[in-house]
Motif scaffolding. Structure first.
Motif, PDB file in Angstrom:
ATOM      1  N   GLU A 354       0.843  -1.204   0.000  1.00  0.00           N
ATOM      2  CA  GLU A 354       0.000   0.000   0.000  1.00  0.00           C
ATOM      3  C   GLU A 354       0.875   1.250   0.000  1.00  0.00           C
ATOM      4  O   GLU A 354       0.576   2.242  -0.688  1.00  0.00           O
ATOM      5  CB  GLU A 354      -0.925   0.019   1.229  1.00  0.00           C
ATOM      6  CG  GLU A 354      -2.079  -0.965   1.171  1.00  0.00           C
ATOM      7  CD  GLU A 354      -3.184  -0.552   0.197  1.00  0.00           C
ATOM      8  OE1 GLU A 354      -3.103   0.553  -0.387  1.00  0.00           O
ATOM      9  OE2 GLU A 354      -4.119  -1.342   0.026  1.00  0.00           O
ATOM     10  N   ARG A 355       1.959   1.223   0.743  1.00  0.00           N
ATOM     11  CA  ARG A 355       2.863   2.366   0.786  1.00  0.00           C
ATOM     12  C   ARG A 355       3.572   2.537  -0.558  1.00  0.00           C
ATOM     13  O   ARG A 355       3.821   3.662  -1.002  1.00  0.00           O
ATOM     14  CB  ARG A 355       3.863   2.202   1.927  1.00  0.00           C
ATOM     15  CG  ARG A 355       3.218   2.248   3.304  1.00  0.00           C
ATOM     16  CD  ARG A 355       4.179   1.906   4.429  1.00  0.00           C
ATOM     17  NE  ARG A 355       3.484   1.832   5.700  1.00  0.00           N
ATOM     18  CZ  ARG A 355       3.228   2.867   6.498  1.00  0.00           C
ATOM     19  NH1 ARG A 355       3.645   4.079   6.142  1.00  0.00           N
ATOM     20  NH2 ARG A 355       2.573   2.714   7.623  1.00  0.00           N
ATOM     21  N   PHE A 382       8.339   3.089  -5.489  1.00  0.00           N
ATOM     22  CA  PHE A 382       7.455   1.988  -5.891  1.00  0.00           C
ATOM     23  C   PHE A 382       8.181   0.654  -5.766  1.00  0.00           C
ATOM     24  O   PHE A 382       8.832   0.179  -6.681  1.00  0.00           O
ATOM     25  CB  PHE A 382       6.967   2.199  -7.323  1.00  0.00           C
ATOM     26  CG  PHE A 382       6.056   1.102  -7.821  1.00  0.00           C
ATOM     27  CD1 PHE A 382       4.930   0.730  -7.111  1.00  0.00           C
ATOM     28  CD2 PHE A 382       6.346   0.430  -8.999  1.00  0.00           C
ATOM     29  CE1 PHE A 382       4.101  -0.282  -7.564  1.00  0.00           C
ATOM     30  CE2 PHE A 382       5.520  -0.583  -9.466  1.00  0.00           C
ATOM     31  CZ  PHE A 382       4.396  -0.944  -8.746  1.00  0.00           C
ATOM     32  N   ASP A 383       8.061   0.037  -4.596  1.00  0.00           N
ATOM     33  CA  ASP A 383       8.624  -1.294  -4.371  1.00  0.00           C
ATOM     34  C   ASP A 383       7.746  -2.363  -4.996  1.00  0.00           C
ATOM     35  O   ASP A 383       6.504  -2.278  -4.946  1.00  0.00           O
ATOM     36  CB  ASP A 383       8.739  -1.595  -2.877  1.00  0.00           C
ATOM     37  CG  ASP A 383      10.027  -1.071  -2.272  1.00  0.00           C
ATOM     38  OD1 ASP A 383      10.696  -0.258  -2.938  1.00  0.00           O
ATOM     39  OD2 ASP A 383      10.360  -1.465  -1.143  1.00  0.00           O
ATOM     40  N   VAL A 384       8.373  -3.377  -5.567  1.00  0.00           N
ATOM     41  CA  VAL A 384       7.697  -4.578  -6.052  1.00  0.00           C
ATOM     42  C   VAL A 384       8.194  -5.754  -5.216  1.00  0.00           C
ATOM     43  O   VAL A 384       9.405  -5.883  -4.995  1.00  0.00           O
ATOM     44  CB  VAL A 384       7.989  -4.816  -7.547  1.00  0.00           C
ATOM     45  CG1 VAL A 384       7.464  -6.171  -7.993  1.00  0.00           C
ATOM     46  CG2 VAL A 384       7.373  -3.705  -8.384  1.00  0.00           C
ATOM     47  N   PRO A 398      -4.819   6.998  -2.622  1.00  0.00           N
ATOM     48  CA  PRO A 398      -3.715   6.397  -1.862  1.00  0.00           C
ATOM     49  C   PRO A 398      -4.033   6.339  -0.376  1.00  0.00           C
ATOM     50  O   PRO A 398      -4.652   7.255   0.179  1.00  0.00           O
ATOM     51  CB  PRO A 398      -2.544   7.323  -2.157  1.00  0.00           C
ATOM     52  CG  PRO A 398      -3.163   8.618  -2.552  1.00  0.00           C
ATOM     53  CD  PRO A 398      -4.434   8.271  -3.248  1.00  0.00           C
ATOM     54  N   ARG A 399      -3.603   5.290   0.256  1.00  0.00           N
ATOM     55  CA  ARG A 399      -3.850   5.114   1.689  1.00  0.00           C
ATOM     56  C   ARG A 399      -2.926   6.015   2.520  1.00  0.00           C
ATOM     57  O   ARG A 399      -3.299   6.486   3.587  1.00  0.00           O
ATOM     58  CB  ARG A 399      -3.639   3.648   2.051  1.00  0.00           C
ATOM     59  CG  ARG A 399      -3.955   3.277   3.491  1.00  0.00           C
ATOM     60  CD  ARG A 399      -3.952   1.756   3.668  1.00  0.00           C
ATOM     61  NE  ARG A 399      -4.073   1.373   5.065  1.00  0.00           N
ATOM     62  CZ  ARG A 399      -5.232   1.306   5.727  1.00  0.00           C
ATOM     63  NH1 ARG A 399      -6.358   1.613   5.099  1.00  0.00           N
ATOM     64  NH2 ARG A 399      -5.264   0.947   6.986  1.00  0.00           N
ATOM     65  N   ALA A 444       7.976   6.457   2.067  1.00  0.00           N
ATOM     66  CA  ALA A 444       6.739   6.433   2.857  1.00  0.00           C
ATOM     67  C   ALA A 444       6.643   5.187   3.723  1.00  0.00           C
ATOM     68  O   ALA A 444       5.585   4.892   4.271  1.00  0.00           O
ATOM     69  CB  ALA A 444       5.531   6.501   1.916  1.00  0.00           C
ATOM     70  N   PHE A 445       7.750   4.472   3.883  1.00  0.00           N
ATOM     71  CA  PHE A 445       7.724   3.173   4.542  1.00  0.00           C
ATOM     72  C   PHE A 445       7.992   3.301   6.039  1.00  0.00           C
ATOM     73  O   PHE A 445       8.704   4.195   6.494  1.00  0.00           O
ATOM     74  CB  PHE A 445       8.745   2.237   3.890  1.00  0.00           C
ATOM     75  CG  PHE A 445       8.378   1.888   2.480  1.00  0.00           C
ATOM     76  CD1 PHE A 445       7.739   0.702   2.183  1.00  0.00           C
ATOM     77  CD2 PHE A 445       8.630   2.772   1.444  1.00  0.00           C
ATOM     78  CE1 PHE A 445       7.369   0.397   0.890  1.00  0.00           C
ATOM     79  CE2 PHE A 445       8.275   2.484   0.141  1.00  0.00           C
ATOM     80  CZ  PHE A 445       7.636   1.292  -0.140  1.00  0.00           C
TER      81      PHE A 445
END
Length: 531
Positions: A354-355, A382-384, A398-399, A444-445
């Motif tokens: 979500e982040r 943008f982590d995958v 976005p959350r 944002a993590f």
């Protein structure tokens, strides 16, 4: 009136390698300053690690032909987030204070010490949102402080000023090159531009002040059409070192079975991201092989580090198939992070994703052709996560915000999250390979709890990647199942600005059914992509 050319001043970034820096300081013949990094904890009486300011005494010739004495006060500032990003190095040794409050307190001291002008060397970008304590990008708030005559900022990879931007009369005035009325520039990143600030000064009642100014950015990257020609004398001096560096970086280390580029990393599962995730999984698997954690399934989280954005249309990874050199390894992984292994649950993985998904703009059925990216969020947020499959619903807001604050508690963009084809249980246990920047709360993590960190590599991750490629050719799995995809929005398309070099891979454009809309004025290739 006289002119002061500040082009020769650079922003000395704080280096987290304290032992190296201390040795450097012992032999330094150049001045260093940093006002908001202190050697004691918040509760103790702080002491500055470096001089909080410098006084530069200069003699300058005025319009009257006479020489005049001028004292320039220079204050260095860095984002307080360094204490999070480099916690492993700084914890218990150094603490970073709020940039704005530090400058507010120290500017009068610098004036009292004899400074005629005060310049901020502030490693911080421009955030047009409301000022907040301990802000990472605080150039606007700093420029508004009484007593500040000019600011040289950075960090966010922005270019400022850009005279073509229609922002006259605003707090970020490109035409006048001012932030809150104060002369300023941001010179991009990776040496692409040189910022030049000319200040015309006048003296009244025994005091110097800025009468007018002119700030420009000079492109120096060879890829720029407006590039400034190299200085011949400097080129001759650096020729031997430059060639030695090139020979070193071209040293072959292994093989890649396919081309790895990040031009489409924000619209599809990306080969360059998949390669890093594969390598992280392999490295962490070896590291925990003889530990109690070896039985846990290992997932891996990483991002495409180069996705255009503020870095421009050449800011993409592009590694050709065949021999891989050290240069290619640096292209795939440009930062000096370390590999970390963390214990995480299914609920934690969902929150992580979500982040990661906040970098996309919310899409609406009644606006069927909007830009894909939220330009306030870097693409490298943008982590995958390899090992999971999931969908991202762009119709949901976005959350979280850019700083990781919960702004839409009822919203969830991550849909149909699965592991091994089955819905992911919140209580499922995994080992996640990631990097030290994420573990320490970068982007944002959330900062990972110390008890959940079971492995931190000693060498930097890029060195481990080089060693792994040297042992085993880099071959991505042939499984065509999508790790992630956008939730279908029939009738909607999004616009993506990417690198023009993608045109050399027409199959990749065809795979996502994209339409080539041409080159933008900024030099990006614009694609229309159906959702």
């Amino acid at each position: 009136m006289l002119e002061y050319d500040a082009a020769g001043l650079g922003n000395h970034e704080f280096n987290c390698g304290l032992d190296w820096l201390n040795r450097t300081l012992a032999d330094a013949t150049f001045p260093l300053t940093c006002a908001n990094v202190v050697t004691q904890s918040r509760s103790a009486s702080p002491g500055n690690f470096l001089p909080p300011y410098l006084l530069l005494h200069r003699k300058l010739r005025g319009d009257d032909g006479q020489m005049h004495d001028l004292t320039l006060g220079v204050i260095g500032l860095v984002p307080p987030q360094i204490a999070i990003w480099d916690e492993a190095h700084l914890s218990g040794r150094l603490y970073a204070q709020d940039m704005v409050e530090t400058a507010r307190a120290i500017v009068p001291r610098v004036r009292a010490a004899g400074a005629d002008l005060v310049l901020l060397l502030a490693h911080t970008g421009i955030d047009t949102g409301a000022p907040r304590p301990m802000a990472e990008n605080a150039a606007l708030a700093l420029a508004a402080l009484p007593g500040v005559d000019a600011i040289m900022a950075g960090h966010s990879h922005d270019l400022f000023p850009q005279p073509a931007c229609d922002t006259a009369g605003t707090s970020v005035d490109h035409a006048r090159a001012t932030l809150n009325g104060t002369p300023a520039f941001l010179a991009g990143a990776y040496g692409t531009h040189l910022g030049v600030m000319d200040l015309a000064l006048t003296r009244r009642a025994g005091r110097w002040s800025v009468a007018s100014h002119h700030c420009t950015l000079r492109a120096v990257a060879a890829s720029s059409a407006a590039a400034t020609a190299p200085d011949p004398a400097l080129s001759r001096s650096l020729h031997a070192a430059h060639n030695l560096t090139l020979r070193h970086m071209r040293k072959p280390i292994g093989q890649s079975a396919q081309r790895l580029h990040s031009y489409l990393a924000l619209v599809r599962p990306d080969p360059s991201v998949a390669a890093i995730n594969l390598l992280q999984q392999r490295i962490l698997s070896c590291a925990v092989a003889d530990t109690p954690y070896a039985a846990l399934p290992i997932l891996s989280a990483t991002q495409a580090f180069k996705t255009g954005g503020r870095g421009g249309p050449q800011n993409f990874t592009d590694v050709p198939a065949g021999p891989i050199s050290l240069r290619h390894a640096a292209d795939l992984y440009p930062f000096a992070n370390r590999l970390c292994g963390v214990l995480i649950t299914g609920a934690g993985l969902r929150d992580w994703l979500e982040r990661a998904a906040i970098c996309f703009a919310t899409q609406h059925p009644d606006r069927p052709e909007a830009m894909l990216r939220d330009t306030t969020v870097p693409g490298h947020d943008f982590d995958v996560i390899a090992g999971l499959s999931y969908q991202i619903d762009l119709s949901a807001p976005p959350r979280y915000d850019r700083c990781g604050a919960l702004i839409n508690p009822a919203s969830h963009r991550i849909r149909n999250l699965r592991y091994s084809g089955k819905p992911l249980a919140d209580t499922a246990a995994f080992l996640l390979a990631t990097n030290s920047h994420r573990v320490q709360g970068g982007g944002a993590f959330q900062r990972v709890d110390r008890g959940a960190i079971i492995h931190i590599s000693t060498p930097i991750l890029r060195d481990e990647i080089v060693d792994d490629i040297a042992r085993t050719p880099l071959v991505l799995p042939k499984d065509k199942a999508a790790a992630w995809q956008f939730t279908n929005m029939p009738g909607n398309t999004v616009l993506l600005d990417t690198g023009p070099a993608l045109r050399s891979d027409p199959d990749a454009i065809a795979d996502i059914n994209a339409t080539d809309l041409g080159i933008t004025p900024q030099g990006f290739l614009r694609l229309r992509v159906p959702l």
